[in-house]
Design an enzyme around this catalytic site. Structure first.
Site, mmCIF file in Angstrom:
data_model
loop_
_atom_site.group_PDB
_atom_site.id
_atom_site.type_symbol
_atom_site.label_atom_id
_atom_site.label_comp_id
_atom_site.label_asym_id
_atom_site.label_seq_id
_atom_site.Cartn_x
_atom_site.Cartn_y
_atom_site.Cartn_z
ATOM 1 N N ARG A 1 30.631 49.048 31.889
ATOM 2 C CA ARG A 1 29.188 49.247 31.742
ATOM 3 C C ARG A 1 28.682 50.423 32.577
ATOM 4 O O ARG A 1 27.744 51.112 32.173
ATOM 5 C CB ARG A 1 28.463 47.950 32.118
ATOM 6 N N GLY B 1 35.820 46.560 37.096
ATOM 7 C CA GLY B 1 34.717 45.648 37.360
ATOM 8 C C GLY B 1 33.737 46.165 38.386
ATOM 9 O O GLY B 1 34.108 46.510 39.514
ATOM 10 N N GLU B 2 32.469 46.284 37.940
ATOM 11 C CA GLU B 2 31.339 46.528 38.845
ATOM 12 C C GLU B 2 31.367 47.895 39.535
ATOM 13 O O GLU B 2 30.873 48.030 40.657
ATOM 14 C CB GLU B 2 31.296 45.404 39.893
ATOM 15 N N MET C 1 34.921 47.625 24.855
ATOM 16 C CA MET C 1 33.741 46.748 24.880
ATOM 17 C C MET C 1 33.295 46.458 23.452
ATOM 18 O O MET C 1 32.694 47.307 22.789
ATOM 19 C CB MET C 1 32.628 47.377 25.723
ATOM 20 N N GLU C 2 33.615 45.251 23.038
ATOM 21 C CA GLU C 2 33.349 44.838 21.664
ATOM 22 C C GLU C 2 31.846 44.819 21.395
ATOM 23 O O GLU C 2 31.064 44.310 22.196
ATOM 24 C CB GLU C 2 33.941 43.439 21.455
ATOM 25 N N GLN D 1 43.713 47.696 21.037
ATOM 26 C CA GLN D 1 43.776 46.410 21.748
ATOM 27 C C GLN D 1 43.760 45.227 20.775
ATOM 28 O O GLN D 1 42.943 45.178 19.859
ATOM 29 C CB GLN D 1 42.608 46.252 22.711
ATOM 30 N N CYS E 1 38.963 37.976 27.412
ATOM 31 C CA CYS E 1 37.712 37.741 26.685
ATOM 32 C C CYS E 1 37.142 36.350 27.016
ATOM 33 O O CYS E 1 37.839 35.342 26.897
ATOM 34 C CB CYS E 1 37.940 37.874 25.185
HETATM 35 C C1 LIG Z 1 29.650 43.883 25.662
HETATM 36 C C2 LIG Z 1 31.028 43.791 26.236
HETATM 37 C C3 LIG Z 1 32.123 43.729 25.399
HETATM 38 C C4 LIG Z 1 33.426 43.652 25.905
HETATM 39 N N1 LIG Z 1 34.487 43.651 25.050
HETATM 40 C C5 LIG Z 1 35.750 43.700 25.551
HETATM 41 C C6 LIG Z 1 36.883 43.846 24.683
HETATM 42 O O1 LIG Z 1 36.754 43.976 23.456
HETATM 43 N N2 LIG Z 1 38.121 43.853 25.254
HETATM 44 C C7 LIG Z 1 38.301 43.730 26.604
HETATM 45 O O2 LIG Z 1 39.441 43.743 27.065
HETATM 46 N N3 LIG Z 1 37.254 43.618 27.437
HETATM 47 C C8 LIG Z 1 35.987 43.627 26.951
HETATM 48 N N4 LIG Z 1 34.925 43.577 27.807
HETATM 49 C C9 LIG Z 1 35.165 43.612 29.267
HETATM 50 C C10 LIG Z 1 35.144 45.067 29.769
HETATM 51 O O3 LIG Z 1 36.211 45.804 29.229
HETATM 52 C C11 LIG Z 1 35.240 45.103 31.303
HETATM 53 O O4 LIG Z 1 36.419 44.474 31.685
HETATM 54 C C12 LIG Z 1 34.044 44.417 31.967
HETATM 55 O O5 LIG Z 1 32.830 44.841 31.403
HETATM 56 C C13 LIG Z 1 34.052 44.668 33.473
HETATM 57 O O6 LIG Z 1 33.904 46.030 33.748
HETATM 58 P P1 LIG Z 1 32.487 46.656 34.173
HETATM 59 O O7 LIG Z 1 31.938 45.798 35.306
HETATM 60 O O8 LIG Z 1 32.838 48.062 34.599
HETATM 61 O O9 LIG Z 1 31.597 46.604 32.974
HETATM 62 C C14 LIG Z 1 33.616 43.626 27.313
HETATM 63 C C15 LIG Z 1 32.514 43.665 28.152
HETATM 64 C C16 LIG Z 1 31.236 43.760 27.646
HETATM 65 C C17 LIG Z 1 30.064 43.834 28.607
#
Ligand SMILES: Cc1cc2nc3c(=O)[nH]c(=O)nc-3n(C[C@H](O)[C@H](O)[C@H](O)COP(=O)(O)O)c2cc1C
Length: 327
Positions: free
Chosen positions: A224, A200-201, A8-9, A68, A98
């Site tokens: 998250r 996701g979620e 998560m960037e 990554q 992304c």
């Molecule tokens: C703030 C933020 C930054 C993210 N940065 C990246 C990233 O650098 N590389 C990537 O593959 N996914 C990135 N994602 C996506 C997450 O890895 C993940 O796929 C997405 O949040 C869904 O999962 P979740 O619902 O469990 O949060 C980012 C998501 C968020 C919210």
């Protein structure tokens, strides 16, 4: 079964990776995406975005780190991946999810899901260039503005040489809005032989159970949900092992929060450190009522010394000495 901490960037940096992996339950984690355009990135990029590489490619808790990349030029991605490998990256991951406009505009991230052939060419070239023993993995969304190519994209990644695929079960236009379409993870797993991770979620243990049932896959990547509930991976690991699930309470979280802040203070400029703390706290408010109170007290605070006091953290030595000297 594997449980991964999502890249998560701007959120899951070296500091949060360290703190979260210490809680337990996480099998591996990933750097924030490293954007590759046209040149070979220097070692300093990795010192900043993947400092763990210089200490055995693991967090302090011993959790392995993957590196990554995000980009669209097969050769350039391959050269950078090979360099990361020479610095000790044990696994290379490619980002095809992304949603950022700036990134998509320069033909990176989720926009590439419109072009399964390009996905294939990228993965094939990176695979061809990396040392044979270094696994290459990929992370995709279900598409850009529709899901029609989702299975073609997954096939392209697997046939190109990805050893594992994480599926963030939403399209780019679906952003981060619930629901995540876990049933599509099952469809992807049906068409590729390599292991697929659902993403996701997933915010709670119950979400994980439902996700596993619907997606049919055992491996999961938590984003998250794990930042908001730092023991989510530990809870899942305990549940899958048939052990009692003991939830982390607010008191147990305090040393982690304090340590996060100490590290942010040490490694970041005083201008940015408070923002990082607030960002984590904002997510913690989803799980802990006490975080709502602390967030309320901190939200307008930008003075590091006052935040030290609110968290009960002693200011860094150099700062205390400077204050004494000026008194
Ligand atoms: C703030 C933020 C930054 C993210 N940065 C990246 C990233 O650098 N590389 C990537 O593959 N996914 C990135 N994602 C996506 C997450 O890895 C993940 O796929 C997405 O949040 C869904 O999962 P979740 O619902 O469990 O949060 C980012 C998501 C968020 C919210």
């Amino acid at each position: 079964m594997q449980i991964a901490l999502a890249p998560m960037e701007g959120l899951v940096d070296e500091i949060l990776r360290d703190v979260l992996t210490r809680v337990g339950g996480i099998d591996w984690c990933v750097t924030e995406f490293i954007r590759v355009t046209e040149r070979l990135l220097p070692a300093s990029t990795y010192r900043k975005l993947a400092p763990e590489l210089f200490g055995g490619a693991r967090t302090a808790a011993g959790t392995p780190l993957r590196v990554q990349f995000l980009g669209s030029d097969p050769q350039c991605l391959a050269d950078n991946a090979a360099f990361a490998c020479s610095l000790g990256a044990p696994v290379v991951d490619l980002n095809f999810g992304c949603p950022a406009k700036t990134v998509n505009k320069s033909r990176g991230g989720a926009v590439l899901l419109k072009e399964p052939e390009l996905l294939h060419a990228i993965v094939r070239e990176v695979r061809r260039t990396l040392p044979g023993a270094t696994p290459l993995t990929a992370k995709m969304r279900l598409g850009f503005d529709h899901k029609d190519y989702a299975l073609d994209c997954a096939r392209a990644l697997a046939e190109g040489g990805a050893a594992q695929i994480v599926v963030h079960a939403r399209t780019k236009v679906e952003g981060y809005k619930a629901p995540a379409h876990w049933e599509w993870v099952a469809r992807v797993q049906e068409v590729v032989a390599v292991p697929v991770l659902a993403n996701g979620e997933v915010w709670t243990l119950d979400d994980w159970r439902r996700c596993r049932e619907i997606s049919g896959v055992d491996d999961i990547m938590l984003g998250r949900g794990l930042v908001a509930r730092p023991d989510l991976a530990r809870q899942i690991a305990a549940a899958r092992a048939g052990q009692a699930v003991v939830e982390m309470d607010w008191a147990e979280l305090q040393p982690l929060l304090a340590d996060f802040w100490r590290q942010a203070r040490r490694k970041m400029s005083p201008r940015y450190a408070p923002g990082r703390l607030k960002q984590w706290l904002a997510l913690l408010t989803r799980s802990y009522p006490q975080a709502v109170e602390l967030f309320g007290a901190l939200r307008r605070e930008s003075d590091c010394a006052r935040i030290d006091a609110l968290l009960g953290v002693t200011a860094p030595l150099a700062e205390r000495q400077a204050r004494l000297a000026s008194a």
